[in-house]
Design a protein around this motif. Sequence first.
Motif, PDB file in Angstrom:
ATOM      1  N   GLY A 112       7.401  11.351  -8.826  1.00 28.77           N
ATOM      2  CA  GLY A 112       6.865  10.555 -10.059  1.00 28.77           C
ATOM      3  C   GLY A 112       5.773   9.595  -9.707  1.00 28.77           C
ATOM      4  N   THR A 113       4.978  10.103  -8.477  1.00 31.90           N
ATOM      5  CA  THR A 113       3.968   9.031  -7.970  1.00 31.90           C
ATOM      6  C   THR A 113       2.666  10.087  -7.778  1.00 31.90           C
ATOM      7  OG1 THR A 113       4.432   9.339  -5.767  1.00 31.90           O
ATOM      8  CG2 THR A 113       5.480   7.443  -6.748  1.00 31.90           C
ATOM      9  N   GLY A 114       1.496   9.339  -7.741  1.00 34.54           N
ATOM     10  CA  GLY A 114       0.319  10.023  -7.317  1.00 34.54           C
ATOM     11  C   GLY A 114       0.218  10.179  -5.712  1.00 34.54           C
ATOM     12  N   VAL A 115      -0.402  11.103  -5.236  1.00 31.47           N
ATOM     13  CA  VAL A 115      -0.522  11.282  -3.851  1.00 31.47           C
ATOM     14  C   VAL A 115      -2.066  11.258  -3.587  1.00 31.47           C
ATOM     15  CG1 VAL A 115       0.208  12.551  -1.896  1.00 31.47           C
ATOM     16  CG2 VAL A 115       1.781  12.213  -3.609  1.00 31.47           C
ATOM     17  N   LYS A 116      -2.620  10.396  -2.679  1.00 30.57           N
ATOM     18  CA  LYS A 116      -4.048  10.787  -2.194  1.00 30.57           C
ATOM     19  C   LYS A 116      -4.204  11.818  -1.300  1.00 30.57           C
ATOM     20  CE  LYS A 116      -5.887   6.685  -3.582  1.00 30.57           C
ATOM     21  NZ  LYS A 116      -6.759   5.346  -3.180  1.00 30.57           N
ATOM     22  N   LEU A 117      -4.951  12.957  -1.336  1.00 35.39           N
ATOM     23  CA  LEU A 117      -5.038  13.996  -0.356  1.00 35.39           C
ATOM     24  C   LEU A 117      -6.885  14.490  -0.360  1.00 35.39           C
ATOM     25  CD1 LEU A 117      -2.160  16.237  -1.358  1.00 35.39           C
ATOM     26  CD2 LEU A 117      -2.296  15.044   0.532  1.00 35.39           C
ATOM     27  N   ARG A 118      -6.859  15.034   0.730  1.00 34.00           N
ATOM     28  CA  ARG A 118      -8.477  15.404   0.999  1.00 34.00           C
ATOM     29  C   ARG A 118      -8.330  16.990   0.864  1.00 34.00           C
ATOM     30  NH1 ARG A 118     -12.711  14.590   5.745  1.00 34.00           N
ATOM     31  NH2 ARG A 118     -14.505  14.577   4.199  1.00 34.00           N
ATOM     32  N   VAL A 119      -8.731  17.426  -0.294  1.00 32.90           N
ATOM     33  CA  VAL A 119      -8.521  19.233  -0.756  1.00 32.90           C
ATOM     34  C   VAL A 119      -9.770  19.779  -0.930  1.00 32.90           C
ATOM     35  CG1 VAL A 119      -7.485  20.436  -2.126  1.00 32.90           C
ATOM     36  CG2 VAL A 119      -6.284  18.227  -1.479  1.00 32.90           C
ATOM     37  N   SER A 120      -9.856  21.050  -0.590  1.00 33.76           N
ATOM     38  CA  SER A 120     -11.025  21.906  -0.941  1.00 33.76           C
ATOM     39  C   SER A 120     -10.905  22.103  -2.576  1.00 33.76           C
ATOM     40  CB  SER A 120     -11.189  23.050  -0.137  1.00 33.76           C
ATOM     41  OG  SER A 120     -10.066  23.741  -0.406  1.00 33.76           O
ATOM     42  N   THR A 121     -12.080  22.331  -2.980  1.00 35.90           N
ATOM     43  CA  THR A 121     -12.131  22.668  -4.326  1.00 35.90           C
ATOM     44  C   THR A 121     -11.210  24.035  -4.485  1.00 35.90           C
ATOM     45  OG1 THR A 121     -14.168  23.747  -4.086  1.00 35.90           O
ATOM     46  CG2 THR A 121     -14.333  21.470  -4.990  1.00 35.90           C
ATOM     47  N   HIS A 122     -11.433  24.900  -3.696  1.00 40.10           N
ATOM     48  CA  HIS A 122     -10.679  26.165  -3.867  1.00 40.10           C
ATOM     49  C   HIS A 122      -9.137  25.844  -3.773  1.00 40.10           C
ATOM     50  CE1 HIS A 122      -9.103  30.219  -3.036  1.00 40.10           C
ATOM     51  NE2 HIS A 122      -8.627  29.738  -2.038  1.00 40.10           N
ATOM     52  N   GLY A 123      -8.666  24.910  -3.033  1.00 37.32           N
ATOM     53  CA  GLY A 123      -7.228  24.314  -2.948  1.00 37.32           C
ATOM     54  C   GLY A 123      -6.835  23.826  -4.174  1.00 37.32           C
ATOM     55  N   LEU A 124      -7.801  23.091  -4.879  1.00 39.21           N
ATOM     56  CA  LEU A 124      -7.601  22.301  -6.043  1.00 39.21           C
ATOM     57  C   LEU A 124      -7.112  23.297  -7.251  1.00 39.21           C
ATOM     58  CD1 LEU A 124      -7.271  19.312  -6.936  1.00 39.21           C
ATOM     59  CD2 LEU A 124      -9.621  19.525  -7.451  1.00 39.21           C
ATOM     60  N   ARG A 125      -7.962  24.290  -7.237  1.00 33.48           N
ATOM     61  CA  ARG A 125      -7.962  25.287  -8.127  1.00 33.48           C
ATOM     62  C   ARG A 125      -6.668  26.154  -7.949  1.00 33.48           C
ATOM     63  NH1 ARG A 125     -12.826  29.454  -8.622  1.00 33.48           N
ATOM     64  NH2 ARG A 125     -11.729  29.817 -10.469  1.00 33.48           N
ATOM     65  N   SER A 126      -6.212  26.456  -6.750  1.00 30.21           N
ATOM     66  CA  SER A 126      -5.131  27.130  -6.601  1.00 30.21           C
ATOM     67  C   SER A 126      -4.015  26.407  -6.953  1.00 30.21           C
ATOM     68  CB  SER A 126      -4.790  27.373  -5.034  1.00 30.21           C
ATOM     69  OG  SER A 126      -5.931  28.259  -4.700  1.00 30.21           O
ATOM     70  N   VAL A 127      -3.838  24.865  -6.741  1.00 26.60           N
ATOM     71  CA  VAL A 127      -2.739  24.175  -7.213  1.00 26.60           C
ATOM     72  C   VAL A 127      -2.462  24.173  -8.334  1.00 26.60           C
ATOM     73  CG1 VAL A 127      -2.089  21.665  -7.180  1.00 26.60           C
ATOM     74  CG2 VAL A 127      -2.921  22.784  -5.068  1.00 26.60           C
ATOM     75  N   GLU A 128      -3.677  23.982  -9.320  1.00 26.10           N
ATOM     76  CA  GLU A 128      -3.564  24.041 -10.709  1.00 26.10           C
ATOM     77  C   GLU A 128      -3.209  25.467 -11.235  1.00 26.10           C
ATOM     78  OE1 GLU A 128      -4.349  21.567 -12.926  1.00 26.10           O
ATOM     79  OE2 GLU A 128      -4.366  20.350 -11.244  1.00 26.10           O
ATOM     80  N   HIS A 129      -3.409  26.595 -10.624  1.00 23.45           N
ATOM     81  CA  HIS A 129      -3.197  27.810 -11.058  1.00 23.45           C
ATOM     82  C   HIS A 129      -1.681  28.055 -10.895  1.00 23.45           C
ATOM     83  CE1 HIS A 129      -3.444  32.197 -11.599  1.00 23.45           C
ATOM     84  NE2 HIS A 129      -2.793  32.432 -10.599  1.00 23.45           N
ATOM     85  N   VAL A 130      -1.074  27.431  -9.859  1.00 22.54           N
ATOM     86  CA  VAL A 130       0.370  27.679  -9.694  1.00 22.54           C
ATOM     87  C   VAL A 130       1.231  26.786 -10.556  1.00 22.54           C
ATOM     88  CG1 VAL A 130       2.225  27.471  -8.046  1.00 22.54           C
ATOM     89  CG2 VAL A 130       0.263  28.488  -7.260  1.00 22.54           C
ATOM     90  N   GLY A 131       0.660  25.714 -10.968  1.00 23.24           N
ATOM     91  CA  GLY A 131       1.545  24.728 -11.912  1.00 23.24           C
ATOM     92  C   GLY A 131       1.750  23.347 -11.261  1.00 23.24           C
ATOM     93  N   GLY A 132       0.936  22.942 -10.475  1.00 26.88           N
ATOM     94  CA  GLY A 132       1.039  21.674  -9.946  1.00 26.88           C
ATOM     95  C   GLY A 132       1.219  21.555  -8.485  1.00 26.88           C
ATOM     96  N   LEU A 133       1.251  20.217  -8.106  1.00 30.39           N
ATOM     97  CA  LEU A 133       1.500  20.032  -6.378  1.00 30.39           C
ATOM     98  C   LEU A 133       2.760  20.416  -5.958  1.00 30.39           C
ATOM     99  CD1 LEU A 133       0.156  18.898  -4.037  1.00 30.39           C
ATOM    100  CD2 LEU A 133       1.227  16.669  -4.830  1.00 30.39           C
TER     101      LEU A 133
END
Length: 99
Positions: A44-65
Amino acid sequence: MSRICELTGKGRQVGNNVSHANNKTKRTFLPNLQNVTLISDALGTGVKLRVSTHGLRSVEHVGGLDNWLIKTSDDDLSLRARRLKRDIRKKLSSAVAAA
């Protein structure tokens, strides 16, 4: 600060600049890293991370962090991401045990 994605482990690659005269000089290809805040549904919180744009797209594709961390092996994850994964698993297992 190292130039490595905290979720996918994607880092720099080495290659050559090739001139018109076919002269080759070494260069590096850096990943496109972004500082983002991803929301963890379990915590229930936000997490600050340093992520590549490819990784960001992958996280969105799978359905969240949370889904991404549970499905990913610990080998590619950074220390912060492994700790986050452990916290999410604790929270989910306690929620299942309470239900």
